[in-house]
Design an enzyme around this catalytic site. Structure first.
Site, PDB file in Angstrom:
ATOM      1  N   ASP A  78       0.867  -1.184   0.000  1.00 47.97           N
ATOM      2  CA  ASP A  78       0.000   0.000   0.000  1.00 47.97           C
ATOM      3  C   ASP A  78       0.904   1.234   0.000  1.00 47.97           C
ATOM      4  OD1 ASP A  78       0.853   0.353   2.626  1.00 47.97           O
ATOM      5  OD2 ASP A  78      -1.146   0.318   3.522  1.00 47.97           O
ATOM      6  N   CYS A  85       2.915  -3.182   4.077  1.00 48.27           N
ATOM      7  CA  CYS A  85       2.075  -2.036   4.439  1.00 48.27           C
ATOM      8  C   CYS A  85       2.779  -1.326   5.583  1.00 48.27           C
ATOM      9  CB  CYS A  85       0.644  -2.474   4.783  1.00 48.27           C
ATOM     10  SG  CYS A  85       0.492  -3.600   6.186  1.00 48.27           S
TER      11      CYS A  85
HETATM   12  C1  RB5 Z   1      -2.877   2.337   6.450  1.00 53.40           C
HETATM   13  O1  RB5 Z   1      -4.053   1.898   5.886  1.00 53.40           O
HETATM   14  C2  RB5 Z   1      -2.308   1.292   7.419  1.00 53.40           C
HETATM   15  O2  RB5 Z   1      -3.338   0.824   8.219  1.00 53.40           O
HETATM   16  C3  RB5 Z   1      -1.659   0.155   6.643  1.00 53.40           C
HETATM   17  O3  RB5 Z   1      -0.512   0.603   5.985  1.00 53.40           O
HETATM   18  C4  RB5 Z   1      -1.248  -1.027   7.484  1.00 53.40           C
HETATM   19  O4  RB5 Z   1      -0.374  -0.664   8.488  1.00 53.40           O
HETATM   20  C5  RB5 Z   1      -2.367  -1.853   7.960  1.00 53.40           C
HETATM   21  O5  RB5 Z   1      -2.221  -2.824   8.701  1.00 53.40           O
END
Ligand code: RB5
Length: 149
Positions: A8, A65
């Protein structure tokens, strides 16, 4: 071994670093995004990567993420997938050797790039050992069969 990678917006910078590392090591990969800093919902990326692995298009996947946690939870909702957060070398190794995890997740807000590269290297070079671990992994898949429609 065929590899797919996704992140992400919080994992984008680390994904780029890992991709450079894969190129250095001559590991082929496919990048399923995100490719811009525009915020994206991590489950959307996790679904793409985990589905591609579950469908047999790739044998392994890496998801990044902020924490590695959301990607891990989401990827494990795809039937057939075993995804594990890997933030230390021993877990990275055991996730392959004991758990036969096809997907590793990492949190870019938790670990630095040098550790992340080492984790990827260890994880890519570790294979499922079978033996006493095999019936346990089979039991995990039985739980999935019983509980996923
Ligand atoms: C952002 O949506 C954040 O929640 C994501 O990067 C991650 O850490 C989720 O577990």
């Amino acid at each position: 071994m065929s590899l797919v990678i996704g992140a992400d917006h919080n994992g984008l910078k680390l994904k780029k670093i890992i991709i450079e590392f894969l190129k250095e090591k001559n590991v082929e990969y496919e990048d399923l995004g995100t490719k811009t800093s525009e915020p994206v919902d991590y489950p959307d990326i996790a679904k793409k990567v985990a589905s591609a692995v579950a469908q047999g298009k790739f044998s392994r996947g890496i998801l990044i993420c902020g924490t590695g946690l959301g990607m891990d939870i989401a990827a494990n909702k795809v039937r057939g997938i075993r995804a594990t957060v890997c933030h230390d070398i021993y877990s990275a190794e055991r996730s392959r050797k004991s758990n036969n995890a096809q997907i590793m997740t990492m949190g870019a807000q938790i670990i630095g790039p040098e550790l992340a590269k080492k984790l990827v290297e260890v994880w890519l070079n570790s294979e499922f050992e079978g033996g006493r671990s095999a019936p346990k992994v089979r039991k995990i898949m039985e739980i999935e069969k019983e509980n996923f429609s």
